[in-house]
Design an enzyme around this catalytic site. Structure first.
Site, PDB file in Angstrom:
ATOM      1  N   LYS A   1     -14.997  -8.515  -8.693  1.00  0.00           N
ATOM      2  CA  LYS A   1     -13.691  -8.839  -8.668  1.00  0.00           C
ATOM      3  C   LYS A   1     -13.635 -10.782  -8.992  1.00  0.00           C
ATOM      4  O   LYS A   1     -12.692 -11.146  -9.597  1.00  0.00           O
ATOM      5  CB  LYS A   1     -12.850  -8.804  -7.445  1.00  0.00           C
ATOM      6  N   GLU A  47      -7.368  -2.900   6.573  1.00  0.00           N
ATOM      7  CA  GLU A  47      -6.534  -2.911   5.343  1.00  0.00           C
ATOM      8  C   GLU A  47      -5.635  -1.318   5.688  1.00  0.00           C
ATOM      9  O   GLU A  47      -6.286  -0.386   6.226  1.00  0.00           O
ATOM     10  CB  GLU A  47      -7.257  -2.378   4.505  1.00  0.00           C
ATOM     11  N   ASP A  74      -5.917  -6.509  -4.042  1.00  0.00           N
ATOM     12  CA  ASP A  74      -5.961  -4.979  -3.682  1.00  0.00           C
ATOM     13  C   ASP A  74      -5.793  -4.371  -5.016  1.00  0.00           C
ATOM     14  O   ASP A  74      -4.801  -4.537  -5.475  1.00  0.00           O
ATOM     15  CB  ASP A  74      -5.291  -4.705  -2.541  1.00  0.00           C
ATOM     16  N   GLY A  82     -17.042   0.927  -9.660  1.00  0.00           N
ATOM     17  CA  GLY A  82     -15.853   1.983  -9.354  1.00  0.00           C
ATOM     18  C   GLY A  82     -15.835   2.993 -10.131  1.00  0.00           C
ATOM     19  O   GLY A  82     -16.716   3.715 -10.365  1.00  0.00           O
ATOM     20  N   TYR A  83     -14.532   3.296 -10.737  1.00  0.00           N
ATOM     21  CA  TYR A  83     -14.169   4.435 -11.458  1.00  0.00           C
ATOM     22  C   TYR A  83     -14.547   4.186 -12.933  1.00  0.00           C
ATOM     23  O   TYR A  83     -13.873   4.909 -13.921  1.00  0.00           O
ATOM     24  CB  TYR A  83     -12.672   4.931 -11.340  1.00  0.00           C
ATOM     25  N   ARG A  92      -6.593  -6.182 -13.193  1.00  0.00           N
ATOM     26  CA  ARG A  92      -6.837  -7.442 -12.620  1.00  0.00           C
ATOM     27  C   ARG A  92      -6.656  -8.773 -13.452  1.00  0.00           C
ATOM     28  O   ARG A  92      -6.142  -9.568 -13.078  1.00  0.00           O
ATOM     29  CB  ARG A  92      -8.316  -7.382 -12.208  1.00  0.00           C
TER      30      ARG A  92
HETATM   31  P1  ITT Z   1     -12.196  -6.387  -1.241  1.00  0.00           P
HETATM   32  O1  ITT Z   1     -11.181  -5.109  -0.539  1.00  0.00           O
HETATM   33  O2  ITT Z   1     -13.161  -6.891  -0.241  1.00  0.00           O
HETATM   34  O3  ITT Z   1     -11.411  -7.419  -2.101  1.00  0.00           O
HETATM   35  P2  ITT Z   1     -13.026  -3.657  -2.576  1.00  0.00           P
HETATM   36  O4  ITT Z   1     -13.901  -3.407  -3.681  1.00  0.00           O
HETATM   37  O5  ITT Z   1     -13.189  -3.023  -1.198  1.00  0.00           O
HETATM   38  O6  ITT Z   1     -13.016  -5.264  -2.274  1.00  0.00           O
HETATM   39  P3  ITT Z   1     -10.237  -2.798  -2.775  1.00  0.00           P
HETATM   40  O7  ITT Z   1     -10.197  -2.470  -1.379  1.00  0.00           O
HETATM   41  O8  ITT Z   1      -9.124  -3.355  -3.543  1.00  0.00           O
HETATM   42  O9  ITT Z   1     -11.543  -3.535  -2.868  1.00  0.00           O
HETATM   43  O10 ITT Z   1     -10.675  -1.249  -3.402  1.00  0.00           O
HETATM   44  C1  ITT Z   1     -10.503  -1.233  -4.892  1.00  0.00           C
HETATM   45  C2  ITT Z   1     -11.291  -0.002  -5.318  1.00  0.00           C
HETATM   46  O11 ITT Z   1     -10.326   0.609  -6.274  1.00  0.00           O
HETATM   47  C3  ITT Z   1     -12.523  -0.166  -5.937  1.00  0.00           C
HETATM   48  O12 ITT Z   1     -13.630  -0.145  -4.718  1.00  0.00           O
HETATM   49  C4  ITT Z   1     -12.752   0.976  -6.817  1.00  0.00           C
HETATM   50  O13 ITT Z   1     -12.989   2.035  -6.365  1.00  0.00           O
HETATM   51  C5  ITT Z   1     -11.427   0.823  -7.552  1.00  0.00           C
HETATM   52  N1  ITT Z   1     -11.241   0.025  -8.454  1.00  0.00           N
HETATM   53  C6  ITT Z   1     -10.286  -1.034  -8.440  1.00  0.00           C
HETATM   54  N2  ITT Z   1     -10.317  -1.855  -9.639  1.00  0.00           N
HETATM   55  C7  ITT Z   1     -11.315  -1.331 -10.483  1.00  0.00           C
HETATM   56  C8  ITT Z   1     -11.744  -1.683 -11.477  1.00  0.00           C
HETATM   57  O14 ITT Z   1     -11.613  -2.662 -12.264  1.00  0.00           O
HETATM   58  N3  ITT Z   1     -12.881  -0.909 -12.020  1.00  0.00           N
HETATM   59  C9  ITT Z   1     -13.447   0.256 -11.305  1.00  0.00           C
HETATM   60  N4  ITT Z   1     -12.784   0.572 -10.380  1.00  0.00           N
HETATM   61  C10 ITT Z   1     -11.947  -0.214  -9.691  1.00  0.00           C
END
Ligand code: ITT
Length: 197
Positions: free
Chosen positions: A12, A41, A76, A152-153, A181
């Protein structure tokens, strides 16, 4: 403006830095005592509520520290599958950890619709003003896990505005204007750079 991004996710930070950097902002990960903050959260309430909870906690965390008065940012995000109601959404990271990408593919195996979208909600606050931006990236879920780029996904998400590859197969990086994002960050940049701010 220097923006301290309160997140534990380096992907991020990289993406926000690239997008907001183009608008003259410098993004750095907020580390308190050398570690990223770990927020409570309220995931059952959805992305917006989680983002609001994160910014309140982030501002509380920097109060009385060298960072007080700096601009802080939280974000988020999650993936939303058309086949289900608001799922996994704010619980995306938990679902990924619990059933994995193959588990998600299995849930769509019985011919369910494969449409999906990533959504992001980002908030910046300097304690006096607060600005927020949201972004969506539409796509569909692939039949198999493909590629190992991103996080992630990404290996099962095929963006509509792409060429059929999953984001996991985008070797050149997916940090363009099409991601959820990047869209949320571009909106924030518009607000932060507006003459009326
Ligand atoms: P912070 O809360 O510390 O910012 P996090 O990774 O835990 O980091 P989130 O709680 O916002 O962030 O969870 C986001 C999840 O959604 C992430 O772990 C992925 O599973 C999915 N996700 C979101 N944006 C993504 C992206 O650009 N590519 C792939 N998966 C994504």
């Amino acid at each position: 403006m220097k923006i301290l991004f309160a997140t534990s996710n380096p992907n991020k930070v990289e993406e926000a830095s690239a997008v907001l950097g183009q608008s003259g902002h410098r993004v750095e990960q907020l580390l308190v005592g050398g570690v990223p903050p770990d927020f409570e959260e309220p995931k059952e309430l959805g992305l917006e509520a989680v983002a609001v909870a994160k910014i309140e906690q982030a501002l509380g965390l920097i109060r009385g520290t060298e960072f007080e008065g700096s601009a802080v940012m939280v974000e988020d995000s999650g993936i939303f599958l058309d086949a289900f109601d608001d799922w996994p959404g704010a619980e995306s990271s938990d679902v990924e950890r619990e059933i994995g990408l193959k588990g998600v593919l299995r849930m769509l195996a019985d011919g369910r619709q494969r449409g999906a979208e990533y959504r992001a909600v980002a908030i910046v606050s300097d304690g006096a003003g607060t600005w927020d931006g949201t972004g969506v990236c539409r796509g569909r879920i692939s039949e198999t896990v493909r590629g190992n780029q991103g996080f992630g996904y990404d290996p099962i998400f095929i963006p509509d505005e792409g060429d059929g590859r999953t984001f996991g197969e985008w070797r050149e990086g997916k940090n363009s204007e099409i991601t959820h994002r990047a869209r949320a960050m571009n909106r924030l940049a518009e607000l932060l750079n507006s003459p009326s701010r």
